[in-house]
Design a protein around this motif. Sequence first.
Motif, PDB file in Angstrom:
ATOM      1  N   MET A   1      -9.015   1.145   8.193  1.00 51.67           N
ATOM      2  CA  MET A   1      -8.335   2.193   7.444  1.00 51.67           C
ATOM      3  C   MET A   1      -9.357   3.277   7.100  1.00 51.67           C
ATOM      4  SD  MET A   1      -6.101   1.723   3.931  1.00 51.67           S
ATOM      5  CE  MET A   1      -4.876   0.648   4.582  1.00 51.67           C
ATOM      6  N   ASN A   2      -9.035   4.517   7.402  1.00 52.60           N
ATOM      7  CA  ASN A   2      -9.991   5.591   7.126  1.00 52.60           C
ATOM      8  C   ASN A   2      -9.922   5.998   5.653  1.00 52.60           C
ATOM      9  OD1 ASN A   2      -7.939   7.532   6.728  1.00 52.60           O
ATOM     10  ND2 ASN A   2      -7.807   7.916   8.924  1.00 52.60           N
ATOM     11  N   ASP A   3     -10.876   6.847   5.243  1.00 55.21           N
ATOM     12  CA  ASP A   3     -10.991   7.231   3.828  1.00 55.21           C
ATOM     13  C   ASP A   3      -9.753   7.963   3.320  1.00 55.21           C
ATOM     14  OD1 ASP A   3     -13.433   6.044   3.550  1.00 55.21           O
ATOM     15  OD2 ASP A   3     -14.573   7.865   4.006  1.00 55.21           O
ATOM     16  N   VAL A   4      -9.155   8.834   4.179  1.00 59.23           N
ATOM     17  CA  VAL A   4      -7.961   9.576   3.769  1.00 59.23           C
ATOM     18  C   VAL A   4      -6.811   8.605   3.520  1.00 59.23           C
ATOM     19  CG1 VAL A   4      -6.251  11.291   4.491  1.00 59.23           C
ATOM     20  CG2 VAL A   4      -8.676  11.692   4.940  1.00 59.23           C
ATOM     21  N   THR A   5      -6.620   7.651   4.409  1.00 58.32           N
ATOM     22  CA  THR A   5      -5.547   6.679   4.272  1.00 58.32           C
ATOM     23  C   THR A   5      -5.774   5.795   3.037  1.00 58.32           C
ATOM     24  OG1 THR A   5      -5.321   6.677   6.667  1.00 58.32           O
ATOM     25  CG2 THR A   5      -4.239   4.912   5.485  1.00 58.32           C
ATOM     26  N   LYS A   6      -7.020   5.395   2.802  1.00 58.38           N
ATOM     27  CA  LYS A   6      -7.331   4.592   1.605  1.00 58.38           C
ATOM     28  C   LYS A   6      -7.048   5.388   0.341  1.00 58.38           C
ATOM     29  CE  LYS A   6     -10.924   1.686   3.628  1.00 58.38           C
ATOM     30  NZ  LYS A   6     -12.351   1.365   3.640  1.00 58.38           N
ATOM     31  N   ALA A   7      -7.432   6.652   0.353  1.00 57.26           N
ATOM     32  CA  ALA A   7      -7.182   7.509  -0.810  1.00 57.26           C
ATOM     33  C   ALA A   7      -5.681   7.682  -1.025  1.00 57.26           C
ATOM     34  CB  ALA A   7      -7.856   8.865  -0.637  1.00 57.26           C
ATOM     35  N   ASP A   8      -4.930   7.854   0.061  1.00 60.43           N
ATOM     36  CA  ASP A   8      -3.468   7.970  -0.046  1.00 60.43           C
ATOM     37  C   ASP A   8      -2.861   6.684  -0.603  1.00 60.43           C
ATOM     38  OD1 ASP A   8      -3.543  10.550   0.962  1.00 60.43           O
ATOM     39  OD2 ASP A   8      -2.957   9.954   3.001  1.00 60.43           O
ATOM     40  N   ALA A   9      -3.358   5.550  -0.121  1.00 57.50           N
ATOM     41  CA  ALA A   9      -2.850   4.255  -0.588  1.00 57.50           C
ATOM     42  C   ALA A   9      -3.143   4.070  -2.074  1.00 57.50           C
ATOM     43  CB  ALA A   9      -3.464   3.117   0.229  1.00 57.50           C
ATOM     44  N   ARG A  10      -4.341   4.450  -2.522  1.00 60.30           N
ATOM     45  CA  ARG A  10      -4.697   4.340  -3.950  1.00 60.30           C
ATOM     46  C   ARG A  10      -3.809   5.259  -4.793  1.00 60.30           C
ATOM     47  NH1 ARG A  10      -9.920   4.026  -1.929  1.00 60.30           N
ATOM     48  NH2 ARG A  10     -10.279   6.244  -2.269  1.00 60.30           N
ATOM     49  N   ARG A  11      -3.607   6.478  -4.302  1.00 64.40           N
ATOM     50  CA  ARG A  11      -2.765   7.443  -5.017  1.00 64.40           C
ATOM     51  C   ARG A  11      -1.320   6.905  -5.137  1.00 64.40           C
ATOM     52  NH1 ARG A  11      -5.337  11.412  -3.076  1.00 64.40           N
ATOM     53  NH2 ARG A  11      -4.257  11.501  -1.090  1.00 64.40           N
ATOM     54  N   HIS A  12      -0.818   6.363  -4.036  1.00 61.51           N
ATOM     55  CA  HIS A  12       0.541   5.812  -4.037  1.00 61.51           C
ATOM     56  C   HIS A  12       0.644   4.633  -5.011  1.00 61.51           C
ATOM     57  CE1 HIS A  12       4.547   5.053  -2.468  1.00 61.51           C
ATOM     58  NE2 HIS A  12       4.235   3.770  -2.482  1.00 61.51           N
ATOM     59  N   ARG A  13      -0.360   3.758  -4.997  1.00 58.12           N
ATOM     60  CA  ARG A  13      -0.376   2.597  -5.896  1.00 58.12           C
ATOM     61  C   ARG A  13      -0.405   3.054  -7.355  1.00 58.12           C
ATOM     62  NH1 ARG A  13      -3.688  -0.027  -3.187  1.00 58.12           N
ATOM     63  NH2 ARG A  13      -5.604   0.678  -4.166  1.00 58.12           N
ATOM     64  N   ARG A  14      -1.218   4.081  -7.657  1.00 59.65           N
ATOM     65  CA  ARG A  14      -1.270   4.623  -9.028  1.00 59.65           C
ATOM     66  C   ARG A  14       0.087   5.202  -9.429  1.00 59.65           C
ATOM     67  NH1 ARG A  14      -6.459   6.347  -7.635  1.00 59.65           N
ATOM     68  NH2 ARG A  14      -5.697   8.423  -7.106  1.00 59.65           N
ATOM     69  N   SER A  15       0.715   5.931  -8.521  1.00 59.27           N
ATOM     70  CA  SER A  15       2.028   6.513  -8.805  1.00 59.27           C
ATOM     71  C   SER A  15       3.076   5.428  -9.020  1.00 59.27           C
ATOM     72  CB  SER A  15       2.458   7.439  -7.662  1.00 59.27           C
ATOM     73  OG  SER A  15       1.611   8.551  -7.565  1.00 59.27           O
ATOM     74  N   ALA A  16       3.067   4.415  -8.167  1.00 59.76           N
ATOM     75  CA  ALA A  16       4.019   3.304  -8.316  1.00 59.76           C
ATOM     76  C   ALA A  16       3.780   2.574  -9.627  1.00 59.76           C
ATOM     77  CB  ALA A  16       3.909   2.344  -7.131  1.00 59.76           C
ATOM     78  N   ASN A  17       2.531   2.374 -10.002  1.00 57.47           N
ATOM     79  CA  ASN A  17       2.233   1.718 -11.280  1.00 57.47           C
ATOM     80  C   ASN A  17       2.691   2.570 -12.460  1.00 57.47           C
ATOM     81  OD1 ASN A  17       1.196  -0.622 -10.172  1.00 57.47           O
ATOM     82  ND2 ASN A  17      -0.898   0.141 -10.135  1.00 57.47           N
ATOM     83  N   ALA A  18       2.573   3.895 -12.332  1.00 57.14           N
ATOM     84  CA  ALA A  18       3.049   4.794 -13.391  1.00 57.14           C
ATOM     85  C   ALA A  18       4.571   4.689 -13.539  1.00 57.14           C
ATOM     86  CB  ALA A  18       2.639   6.233 -13.097  1.00 57.14           C
ATOM     87  N   VAL A  19       5.287   4.561 -12.424  1.00 58.65           N
ATOM     88  CA  VAL A  19       6.743   4.389 -12.477  1.00 58.65           C
ATOM     89  C   VAL A  19       7.078   3.075 -13.181  1.00 58.65           C
ATOM     90  CG1 VAL A  19       8.814   3.971 -11.074  1.00 58.65           C
ATOM     91  CG2 VAL A  19       7.265   5.854 -10.484  1.00 58.65           C
ATOM     92  N   LYS A  20       6.402   1.997 -12.808  1.00 56.18           N
ATOM     93  CA  LYS A  20       6.675   0.699 -13.428  1.00 56.18           C
ATOM     94  C   LYS A  20       6.346   0.723 -14.922  1.00 56.18           C
ATOM     95  CE  LYS A  20       4.631  -1.532  -9.887  1.00 56.18           C
ATOM     96  NZ  LYS A  20       4.058  -2.664  -9.133  1.00 56.18           N
ATOM     97  N   ALA A  21       5.262   1.392 -15.294  1.00 57.34           N
ATOM     98  CA  ALA A  21       4.919   1.509 -16.720  1.00 57.34           C
ATOM     99  C   ALA A  21       5.998   2.313 -17.455  1.00 57.34           C
ATOM    100  CB  ALA A  21       3.553   2.169 -16.894  1.00 57.34           C
ATOM    101  N   SER A  22       6.488   3.366 -16.827  1.00 63.41           N
ATOM    102  CA  SER A  22       7.549   4.172 -17.438  1.00 63.41           C
ATOM    103  C   SER A  22       8.825   3.364 -17.594  1.00 63.41           C
ATOM    104  CB  SER A  22       7.822   5.423 -16.606  1.00 63.41           C
ATOM    105  OG  SER A  22       6.698   6.277 -16.634  1.00 63.41           O
ATOM    106  N   LEU A  23       9.135   2.514 -16.624  1.00 64.92           N
ATOM    107  CA  LEU A  23      10.317   1.660 -16.739  1.00 64.92           C
ATOM    108  C   LEU A  23      10.169   0.658 -17.880  1.00 64.92           C
ATOM    109  CD1 LEU A  23      11.208   1.055 -12.988  1.00 64.92           C
ATOM    110  CD2 LEU A  23      12.565   2.314 -14.685  1.00 64.92           C
ATOM    111  N   ARG A  24       8.960   0.143 -18.078  1.00 64.57           N
ATOM    112  CA  ARG A  24       8.729  -0.762 -19.217  1.00 64.57           C
ATOM    113  C   ARG A  24       8.918  -0.020 -20.533  1.00 64.57           C
ATOM    114  NH1 ARG A  24       4.590  -2.525 -15.831  1.00 64.57           N
ATOM    115  NH2 ARG A  24       2.999  -1.508 -17.074  1.00 64.57           N
ATOM    116  N   ASP A  25       8.404   1.219 -20.602  1.00 62.26           N
ATOM    117  CA  ASP A  25       8.603   2.041 -21.805  1.00 62.26           C
ATOM    118  C   ASP A  25      10.093   2.307 -22.026  1.00 62.26           C
ATOM    119  OD1 ASP A  25       5.862   2.162 -22.169  1.00 62.26           O
ATOM    120  OD2 ASP A  25       5.664   4.175 -21.294  1.00 62.26           O
ATOM    121  N   LEU A  26      10.802   2.628 -20.961  1.00 61.94           N
ATOM    122  CA  LEU A  26      12.244   2.871 -21.056  1.00 61.94           C
ATOM    123  C   LEU A  26      12.970   1.625 -21.550  1.00 61.94           C
ATOM    124  CD1 LEU A  26      14.810   4.548 -20.547  1.00 61.94           C
ATOM    125  CD2 LEU A  26      14.717   3.766 -18.161  1.00 61.94           C
TER     126      LEU A  26
END
Length: 162
Positions: free
Chosen positions: A1-26
């Motif tokens: 996996m190249n650096d761009v793809t790893k960075a995209d995967a990390r960004r996506h994981r952070r975004s997905a975790n933010a959604v899950k945290a928001s659902l817990r708050d909701l």
Amino acid sequence: MNDVTKADARRHRRSANAVKASLRDLNTQLALLNRQFGAQVELKDADWNCLDLVDRHGPLTASALARLAGLHPATMTGVLDRLQRGGWITRERDPAATDRRAVTIRATRERNAELYRVLAGMNNRMDELCDRYTDAELELIADFLRRTAVAGHDSATELGGA
């Protein structure tokens, strides 16, 4: 996996975790709202959930309502007794049913005005919030929430062993 793809995967994981945290708050905020709402109209959480299900999907048999609500039939009897005493539902016997114990649960629509009055603040806030989004965005949000509800249902079923 190249650096761009790893960075995209990390960004996506952070975004997905933010959604899950928001659902817990909701979830927390809706639970608090439901407790306050229930105190205003003298409904326990399970009672309100069942009343809402009957209001949206009814009329229902007690066993169908128990399945939808994920409640044991013995628990459902207590919920229905409280809802009927409070004037929120009626239980009607089906004269054509082979089982004389079979009843149909119907919401007492005349009481809906009381529910709308107590929930008016939340409904108004939701209207204002939805006004900020386009129809396409609202369709996307509604789809996400429907899929989230299915995921919650499936997870509850899995945990319940059913």
